[in-house]
Scaffold this motif. Structure first.
Motif, mmCIF file in Angstrom:
data_model
loop_
_atom_site.group_PDB
_atom_site.id
_atom_site.type_symbol
_atom_site.label_atom_id
_atom_site.label_comp_id
_atom_site.label_asym_id
_atom_site.label_seq_id
_atom_site.Cartn_x
_atom_site.Cartn_y
_atom_site.Cartn_z
ATOM 1 N N ARG A 18 -3.298 -5.706 -5.679
ATOM 2 C CA ARG A 18 -2.507 -4.995 -6.626
ATOM 3 C C ARG A 18 -1.591 -4.191 -6.000
ATOM 4 N N PRO A 19 -0.248 -4.009 -6.136
ATOM 5 C CA PRO A 19 0.732 -3.058 -5.563
ATOM 6 C C PRO A 19 0.239 -1.948 -5.866
ATOM 7 N N GLY A 20 0.587 -1.055 -4.866
ATOM 8 C CA GLY A 20 0.461 0.518 -5.140
ATOM 9 C C GLY A 20 -0.683 0.992 -4.309
ATOM 10 N N SER A 21 -1.868 0.476 -4.862
ATOM 11 C CA SER A 21 -3.061 0.816 -4.091
ATOM 12 C C SER A 21 -3.304 -0.047 -2.955
ATOM 13 N N GLY A 22 -2.673 -1.291 -3.039
ATOM 14 C CA GLY A 22 -2.945 -2.314 -1.931
ATOM 15 C C GLY A 22 -4.553 -2.703 -1.803
ATOM 16 N N ALA A 53 -6.360 22.535 -5.863
ATOM 17 C CA ALA A 53 -5.584 22.449 -4.590
ATOM 18 C C ALA A 53 -6.446 22.008 -3.541
ATOM 19 N N GLY A 54 -7.705 22.693 -3.368
ATOM 20 C CA GLY A 54 -8.173 22.728 -2.108
ATOM 21 C C GLY A 54 -9.670 21.699 -2.112
ATOM 22 N N THR A 55 -9.546 20.972 -3.022
ATOM 23 C CA THR A 55 -10.529 19.752 -3.168
ATOM 24 C C THR A 55 -10.030 18.627 -2.442
ATOM 25 N N TYR A 56 -11.262 17.731 -2.300
ATOM 26 C CA TYR A 56 -10.937 16.544 -1.761
ATOM 27 C C TYR A 56 -11.117 15.371 -2.682
ATOM 28 N N PRO A 57 -10.039 14.897 -3.119
ATOM 29 C CA PRO A 57 -10.275 13.839 -4.356
ATOM 30 C C PRO A 57 -10.777 12.521 -3.690
ATOM 31 N N SER A 58 -11.190 11.512 -4.826
ATOM 32 C CA SER A 58 -11.726 10.430 -4.406
ATOM 33 C C SER A 58 -10.589 9.550 -3.757
ATOM 34 N N ARG A 59 -10.648 8.526 -2.982
ATOM 35 C CA ARG A 59 -9.975 7.423 -2.665
ATOM 36 C C ARG A 59 -9.372 6.756 -3.926
ATOM 37 N N ALA A 60 -10.538 6.298 -4.768
ATOM 38 C CA ALA A 60 -10.062 5.762 -5.842
ATOM 39 C C ALA A 60 -8.982 6.373 -6.930
ATOM 40 N N LEU A 61 -9.346 7.656 -6.929
ATOM 41 C CA LEU A 61 -8.238 8.441 -7.751
ATOM 42 C C LEU A 61 -6.715 8.601 -7.052
ATOM 43 N N TYR A 62 -7.016 8.791 -5.759
ATOM 44 C CA TYR A 62 -5.517 8.459 -5.082
ATOM 45 C C TYR A 62 -5.039 7.268 -5.364
ATOM 46 N N GLY A 63 -5.807 6.050 -5.523
ATOM 47 C CA GLY A 63 -5.186 4.845 -5.678
ATOM 48 C C GLY A 63 -4.558 4.765 -7.135
ATOM 49 N N GLU A 64 -5.187 5.459 -8.096
ATOM 50 C CA GLU A 64 -4.619 5.708 -9.377
ATOM 51 C C GLU A 64 -3.163 6.064 -9.460
ATOM 52 N N VAL A 68 -6.699 -1.038 0.488
ATOM 53 C CA VAL A 68 -7.672 0.100 1.082
ATOM 54 C C VAL A 68 -7.847 1.315 -0.160
ATOM 55 N N TRP A 69 -6.737 1.314 -1.119
ATOM 56 C CA TRP A 69 -6.990 2.384 -1.846
ATOM 57 C C TRP A 69 -7.025 1.826 -3.456
ATOM 58 N N SER A 70 -7.865 0.844 -3.458
ATOM 59 C CA SER A 70 -8.167 0.163 -4.952
ATOM 60 C C SER A 70 -8.889 1.390 -5.826
ATOM 61 N N PRO A 71 -8.360 1.616 -6.979
ATOM 62 C CA PRO A 71 -9.128 2.663 -8.019
ATOM 63 C C PRO A 71 -10.499 2.025 -8.419
ATOM 64 N N LYS A 72 -10.780 0.887 -8.178
ATOM 65 C CA LYS A 72 -11.989 0.331 -8.570
ATOM 66 C C LYS A 72 -13.224 0.440 -7.437
ATOM 67 N N GLN A 73 -12.712 0.953 -6.372
ATOM 68 C CA GLN A 73 -13.789 1.311 -5.134
ATOM 69 C C GLN A 73 -14.992 2.397 -5.516
ATOM 70 N N SER A 74 -15.916 2.563 -4.754
ATOM 71 C CA SER A 74 -16.606 3.615 -5.127
ATOM 72 C C SER A 74 -16.207 5.208 -4.998
ATOM 73 N N GLY A 116 0.954 -1.033 0.066
ATOM 74 C CA GLY A 116 0.020 0.105 -0.068
ATOM 75 C C GLY A 116 0.880 1.215 -0.249
ATOM 76 N N PRO A 117 0.383 2.479 0.504
ATOM 77 C CA PRO A 117 1.006 3.468 0.534
ATOM 78 C C PRO A 117 2.606 3.636 1.124
ATOM 79 N N ARG A 118 2.815 2.810 2.055
ATOM 80 C CA ARG A 118 3.970 2.866 2.695
ATOM 81 C C ARG A 118 4.892 1.938 2.093
ATOM 82 N N GLY A 119 4.470 0.889 1.730
ATOM 83 C CA GLY A 119 5.266 -0.084 0.835
ATOM 84 C C GLY A 119 6.034 0.462 -0.301
ATOM 85 N N THR A 120 4.834 1.311 -0.999
ATOM 86 C CA THR A 120 5.100 1.729 -2.445
ATOM 87 C C THR A 120 6.356 3.040 -2.130
#
Length: 671
Positions: free
Chosen positions: A53-57, A118-129, A59-65, A20-24
């Motif tokens: 899937r490495p990277g998103s691991g 800069a001030g918006t809050y993106p989806s976790r799916a997008l951060y997974g990408e 919690v951060w899957s780009p396939k989530q809601s 996930g994030p720390r392994g990445t």
């Protein structure tokens, strides 16, 4: 099977458990090391273990809601230092600015990325990408370097044991059945992230009662793993917890079921109305404080540059501590004596100085004169730990009719010891509280309360740094910081984006969300076969439902974690939980692993540190206060960039163990 003893001396095998994030971040720092190395006689072979899937691991899957949002603005998070030339990594804001940096995105994610500011809050799916892109880019660079190799095994590690000068890993592939496979490594990085955990005794009782009655009990879980189909349409569901997990569930059970939030064009707190689809459940919700986390101020940065600390001076504190240690080597900092009186001053100065500048100075003062008088009261000399200044400031504020006293500790419990004569009265009180939240948050840097909260958050970042350096008394850290200050600052600074508060208000007005009350009491009625919930502070009927959800993450305590790997580490004495002693001399278990040094080496049951087992992230909770999901982009030496610092320390030590010394091994932390 490759082993340490079979490999030539110039072969070093490294296992990274968790991608996930720390392994990445660890893989990215290895790629940075490779990027600064010519071909060497030594070789590092990297194996990344993660069933996901490495990277998103996990919690951060780009396939989530897409309804699950981050709780930090897009300008903040990163798993790599900001790219300046040909580095493999980049920050999330650079990923946004570069429109995905060449990554192939779905049409929907490309559209969402184009709307991120800069001030918006993106989806976790997008951060997974983004996470997958950093991982893939780093792996590509490592694979192209003759002194490195890297592979990903889609497997769950179920055991780590010392073997000779190395470590044997037992693992089972995602499709594997029967006996586990083994590999041996010279070093292991445990970047495990959130793990499943045993329920506490009361949760177990509720779960067992629900199973016997065929009711639905949903224990603590990652929001993306929750089965939302178990919430019946038009039926009540009790939800315990009003933090970020709740807001994710709220969005999935409304927007995710075809509902619509429509803009009204009205003032803050009234900007949305909800158009129901008819498929929503009725959410009956509660938390100990009776309200959700405070919605974040509308600013572009996590902590804006305009927010500063003038009284809580860390170098000054460290200097005073050094003087004290000259006569008492065991001297430490105590939160209530050395830290809070100074940070409290900063919070109040931020509040009242902003008030004078934004709302107008009180009669008889110019803004400059009022702020000067305020500063004089806050800098008055008193003995260490004295709270006399607080009384003097309170008297000064009381003389100004148009100015109210800011009771900072009370912000943690806005309805503390307040009784409500009816359910309707309480529902309106919570709505008024949320409207007030919206009005303050919209004000951003011009709002006194928002500035006070952001100042407290800035102080939290520095306190985290002090915890990491080990200068705070451990009993004070646990009983004062974590037990009292953490709920205060978390409830005010770690809340959702303001959009979520507006949505919650709209759902409350639509009758789809009801609030139970402070200090809620949950149970299960054997006669009616229903979950029950009520508050001792609200005079209303007991709420009942056939469904109950714990809107929180699994407990982050290694002694409570129930994964096969953590159980094996503790059972075989490869690891132990951290312990601490209180004033009475009792030895009490901490939440995380016992570790030592930086990088953090795992300590075995005999108190000896492993030469080559390193710990990152969530299981460091006894060595760090708070384990962030990401680092702050920008200066890597910033306290808010701790996760990058930890990964760099691990990679530097791996390079040393692997024999990459001298000029050829440029520091992985240099940026």
């Amino acid at each position: 099977m490759s082993t340490s003893t079979q490999n030539p001396k110039n072969e070093f095998n490294l296992a990274i458990v968790g991608a996930g994030p720390r392994g990445t971040s660890t893989v990215e720092r290895l790629a940075h090391l490779a990027n600064n190395l010519e071909r060497t006689a030594n070789r590092i072979n990297i194996t990344v273990f993660d069933p996901y899937r490495p990277g998103s691991g996990h919690v951060w899957s780009p396939k989530q809601s897409e309804h699950f949002l981050m709780n930090t603005p897009a300008s903040f998070p990163t798993v790599a230092p900001e790219r300046t030339s040909d580095e493999p990594g980049l920050s999330f804001r650079q990923f946004v600015a570069l429109h995905g940096d060449g990554r192939r995105l779905s049409e929907e994610h490309a559209r969402m990325l184009s709307q991120v500011e800069a001030g918006t809050y993106p989806s976790r799916a997008l951060y997974g990408e983004y996470l997958e892109h950093v991982y893939d880019s780093s792996v590509a660079l490592l694979a192209a370097h003759e002194s490195f190799s890297v592979e990903h095994l889609a497997a769950e590690v179920i055991g780590v044991r010392p073997l000779g000068n190395g470590y044997q890993l037992d693992y089972r592939t995602a499709q594997g059945e029967g006996e586990a496979a083994q590999k041996t490594f010279d070093a292991v990085v445990l970047a495990l992230g959130h793990q499943s955990a045993e329920l506490n005794p009361w949760q177990k009782q509720l779960q067992e009662a629900a199973q016997q009655a065929d009711a639905t009990y949903l224990p603590p879980n990652v929001p993306a793993d929750l089965d939302y189909s178990l919430f019946a349409e038009s039926q009540p569901a009790l939800i315990r917890g009003l933090g970020l997990n709740f807001f994710d569930g709220m969005a999935e059970l409304t927007l995710g079921r075809g509902g619509l939030f429509r803009e009204t064009g009205k003032e803050p707190g009234h900007r949305l109305e909800y158009i129901a689809s008819g498929r929503e459940p009725e959410l009956v919700v509660a938390s100990r404080r009776g309200t959700p986390y405070w919605g974040k101020p509308v600013v572009e940065q996590f902590i804006p540059e305009e927010i500063s600390l003038r009284y809580f001076d860390v170098p000054e504190l460290i200097g005073q501590l050094a003087e004290a240690r000259a006569t008492n080597p065991a001297a430490t900092l105590v939160f209530s004596r050395h830290i809070w009186p100074k940070l409290h001053r900063d919070i109040l100065f931020a509040y009242y100085s902003t008030w004078a500048e934004s709302c107008g100075a009180p009669e008889g003062f110019s803004a400059e004169e009022f702020i000067e008088q305020l500063d004089e009261l806050l800098t008055a000399e008193h003995r260490e730990g004295s709270q006399v200044w607080l009384g003097e400031l309170r008297k000064f504020i009381a003389q100004i009719p148009e100015c109210e006293w800011l009771d900072v500790p009370k912000l943690a419990k806005p309805f503390d010891e307040v009784g409500f004569g009816s359910d309707a009265e309480y529902q309106q009180a919570v709505r008024d509280y949320l409207v007030d939240n919206a009005r303050h948050s919209v004000g951003g840097l011009k709002d006194p309360l928002s500035c006070a909260i952001m100042t407290m958050n800035a102080g939290r970042m520095l306190i985290k740094e002090l915890v990491v350096t080990g200068v705070i008394d451990e009993q004070s850290r646990i009983e004062e910081i974590q037990a009292h200050f953490e709920p205060l600052v978390e409830g005010l600074s770690s809340g959702p984006p303001l959009e979520r508060i507006e949505q919650l208000l709209a759902l409350s007005r639509a009758g789809l969300v009801s609030f139970i009350g402070p200090e809620p009491e949950f149970g299960f009625d054997e006669v009616s076969q229903m979950f029950t919930a009520s508050s001792p502070w609200v005079d209303s009927e007991v709420y009942t439902a056939r469904t109950m959800c714990e809107a929180m993450m699994p407990s982050n305590r290694v002694l409570q974690n129930d994964t096969q790997l953590i159980r094996q580490l503790l059972k075989d004495h490869v690891a132990r939980a951290h312990t601490w002693r209180n004033e009475e001399g009792e030895s009490l278990p901490g939440s995380g692993f016992d570790v030592v040094g930086e990088p953090y080496r795992l300590v075995n049951n005999e108190g000896l540190a492993h030469r080559g087992i390193f710990v990152l992230g969530v299981q460091l909770s006894s060595a760090q206060w708070g384990t962030a999901i990401a680092a702050q982009a920008g200066n890597m030496k910033n306290p808010a960039a701790q996760t990058l610092h930890d990964a760099a320390n691990v990679v530097n030590e791996v390079a040393r163990l692997a024999g990459l010394q001298g000029k050829e091994a440029l520091s992985a932390a240099q940026d």
